[in-house]
Design an enzyme around this catalytic site. Structure first.
Site, PDB file in Angstrom:
ATOM      1  N   ASP A   9       0.858  -1.284  -0.114  1.00  0.00           N
ATOM      2  CA  ASP A   9       0.152  -0.023   0.030  1.00  0.00           C
ATOM      3  C   ASP A   9       0.783   1.113  -0.115  1.00  0.00           C
ATOM      4  O   ASP A   9       1.786   1.286   0.671  1.00  0.00           O
ATOM      5  CB  ASP A   9      -0.754  -0.022   1.122  1.00  0.00           C
ATOM      6  CG  ASP A   9      -2.199  -1.083   1.233  1.00  0.00           C
ATOM      7  OD1 ASP A   9      -1.906  -1.892   0.043  1.00  0.00           O
ATOM      8  OD2 ASP A   9      -2.740  -1.187   1.985  1.00  0.00           O
ATOM      9  N   ASP A 131     -15.472  -4.667  -0.958  1.00  0.00           N
ATOM     10  CA  ASP A 131     -15.204  -4.336   0.222  1.00  0.00           C
ATOM     11  C   ASP A 131     -16.302  -4.239   1.057  1.00  0.00           C
ATOM     12  O   ASP A 131     -17.152  -3.530   0.949  1.00  0.00           O
ATOM     13  CB  ASP A 131     -14.348  -3.107   0.465  1.00  0.00           C
ATOM     14  CG  ASP A 131     -12.991  -3.095  -0.409  1.00  0.00           C
ATOM     15  OD1 ASP A 131     -12.672  -4.206  -0.653  1.00  0.00           O
ATOM     16  OD2 ASP A 131     -12.548  -1.837  -0.627  1.00  0.00           O
TER      17      ASP A 131
END
EC number: 5.3.1.16
Length: 240
Positions: A9, A131
């Protein structure tokens, strides 16, 4: 055998992890993501999940140079996500070497756009980012919750050939408490045509082994590796 997909990330060009998607709970692990990617490749890992967290916030691609540098320095098959909104964003990502892109918030806000991408770029190139937060789809770096269930989301894209989906249970992410096994079992049975990639909560090798035994296609490993709970050697054994 389950596909092992380590996550990198990116914020400000650096390798970080968030807890439960909270930008205020950020921990920096490495200043050079390319070195981290090379480390994965050297261990025999073949894939990488690269997330542009700056892009997710700004709703446009930001850290494409990091993607470019990783794909130039390694042979890793990279899927890239974070803020991709336009055809131009996808062109930048693919030109920078991404093998696949992950469409997250845009799939909720503008499903026609992602349906168009599936037709234009092909189902092998597009991963649906699903998600979930209390059973509903979370968007924009998990800052908002939509009124769509994961089943409703999937059904919008199945007619267009969607084949891959990364499912993250936001409640589990970054907590190292184990994945949502029941959720993945249910989805794997309900949508057999989808290659499900489990994300969030992996804390130890046994979690990956259980997902593998369940027949889950892939697993994203982040914090468990960065915190030393799972070694590269353990991850690499799944690619042997």
């Amino acid at each position: 055998m389950i596909q092992i997909i380590p996550a990198i990330d990116i914020i400000d060009g650096k390798c970080v992890r968030l807890t439960q998607g909270d930008y205020n709970q950020k921990k920096e692990y490495h200043s050079n993501p390319v070195e981290v990617a090379k480390m994965f490749e050297d261990a025999g890992i073949q894939r990488l999940h690269l997330v542009d967290l700056d892009g997710a916030k700004k709703k446009q691609i930001v850290n494409y140079k990091v993607l470019e540098n990783i794909t130039a320095a390694t042979k890793l098959s990279v899927d890239f996500g974070g803020g991709l909104q336009s055809d131009e964003d996808l062109k930048i990502a693919f030109d920078a070497g991404a093998r696949q892109i992950t469409a997250g918030s845009i799939a909720v806000k503008n499903p026609e756009k992602v349906q168009h991408w599936l037709t234009q770029f092909g189902k092998e190139c597009i991963i649906l980012g699903a998600d979930t937060k209390s059973g509903m789809i979370a968007v924009h770096g998990w800052q908002e919750t939509s009124d769509l269930s994961i089943q409703q989301l999937m059904n919008q894209f199945i007619p267009f050939g969607i084949s891959y989906s990364i499912c993250t249970d936001v409640a589990k992410d970054g907590l190292l408490q184990g994945p949502s096994f029941d959720l993945y079992k249910q989805l794997n049975e309900e949508f057999k045509q989808i290659n499900w990639i489990a994300s969030g909560g992996v804390a130890e090798l046994a979690d990956i082994e259980k997902l593998n035994d369940m027949g889950i296609y892939g697993v994203i490993v982040g914090k468990a590796f960065y915190e030393g709970r799972i070694t590269l050697q353990q991850l690499a054994q799944f690619n042997a």
